[in-house]
Write a protein that holds these residues in place. Structure first.
Motif, PDB file in Angstrom:
ATOM      1  N   LEU A 184      -1.974   8.313  -6.051  1.00 57.29           N
ATOM      2  CA  LEU A 184      -1.261   7.263  -6.799  1.00 57.29           C
ATOM      3  C   LEU A 184      -2.211   6.361  -7.577  1.00 57.29           C
ATOM      4  O   LEU A 184      -1.812   5.743  -8.561  1.00 57.29           O
ATOM      5  N   HIS A 185      -3.448   6.261  -7.124  1.00 56.07           N
ATOM      6  CA  HIS A 185      -4.433   5.367  -7.753  1.00 56.07           C
ATOM      7  C   HIS A 185      -5.661   6.201  -8.133  1.00 56.07           C
ATOM      8  O   HIS A 185      -6.744   6.067  -7.553  1.00 56.07           O
ATOM      9  N   HIS A 205      -5.606   2.242  -2.753  1.00 58.93           N
ATOM     10  CA  HIS A 205      -5.210   3.543  -2.200  1.00 58.93           C
ATOM     11  C   HIS A 205      -5.027   3.509  -0.689  1.00 58.93           C
ATOM     12  O   HIS A 205      -4.364   4.380  -0.140  1.00 58.93           O
ATOM     13  N   LEU A 234       2.452   6.591   1.834  1.00 58.55           N
ATOM     14  CA  LEU A 234       2.751   7.917   1.289  1.00 58.55           C
ATOM     15  C   LEU A 234       2.872   8.937   2.415  1.00 58.55           C
ATOM     16  O   LEU A 234       3.792   9.776   2.421  1.00 58.55           O
TER      17      LEU A 234
END
Length: 201
Positions: free
Chosen positions: A84-85, A96, A103
């Protein structure tokens, strides 16, 4: 090559020296998330070092309560939040960490295994709160030593946990750990080259 084929290569390509494959559940998750190939290569390198640390721990401290499965899964997924990052794959950042834990939880990974995504970089805070187990410290250590980075405070904390559990002199524990970390550090250039051979995007 497609991103998928590069990701599969990072997960499965033969390396010299050989790197162990990630646990199946971790590899499948990275494929489902279409993880950046470089992230998969990084996780494989750190997991391999964690595996060697866990093997050493089992030999030196066979009676130490240690959740090997959790530590190895944690090493294999500790940076999953970088899906995501992605900017944190090539630069600093901590977004993250909690993102990775969330996640993993969203994808059905329980808290026992998901925690490493959040704790791998906050070992000092966790230790101050007495929340860092030997598994968390091992993942943090692997995440440094894979590239031959030595962090004396982390190593001292790891030795203190071993000393408390085993009753052996701290200097003995340190000398044995230092010997192992020095040997692991000798493989850092090959691991770094393996990681760098895969693109971020």
């Amino acid at each position: 090559m497609t991103r998928t084929s590069l990701l599969l290569g990072a997960l499965h390509d033969a390396t010299d020296p050989p790197l162990r494959p990630l646990p199946g559940e971790a590899a499948e998750l990275l494929c489902r998330l279409a993880a950046p190939p470089r992230l998969a290569a990084h996780l494989r390198a750190v997991h391999d070092v964690a595996h060697q640390l866990a093997d050493w721990l089992a030999r030196r401290h066979p009676d130490l309560p240690f959740d090997r499965e959790a530590a190895l899964f944690g090493a294999a997924t500790h940076d999953v939040g970088k899906v995501l990052h992605t900017g944190e794959l090539t630069g600093p950042g901590s977004r993250h960490e909690e993102a990775g834990r969330e996640l993993l939880l969203e994808h059905g990974i329980g808290p026992r295994l998901a925690r490493f995504a959040a704790t791998h970089a906050s070992w000092a805070d966790e230790a101050a709160d007495s929340g860092a187990g030997i598994e968390d410290l091992l993942v943090s250590l692997a995440d440094k030593v894979w590239k031959n980075k030595r962090v004396p405070d982390l190593e001292d904390l790891f030795v203190a946990r071993l000393n408390a559990a085993g009753g052996r002199a701290a200097w003995e524990e340190f000398l044995e750990l230092d010997e192992l970390l020095t040997a692991l550090g000798e493989g850092a250039d090959a691991r770094l080259a393996f990681q760098a051979s895969y693109p971020v995007r």
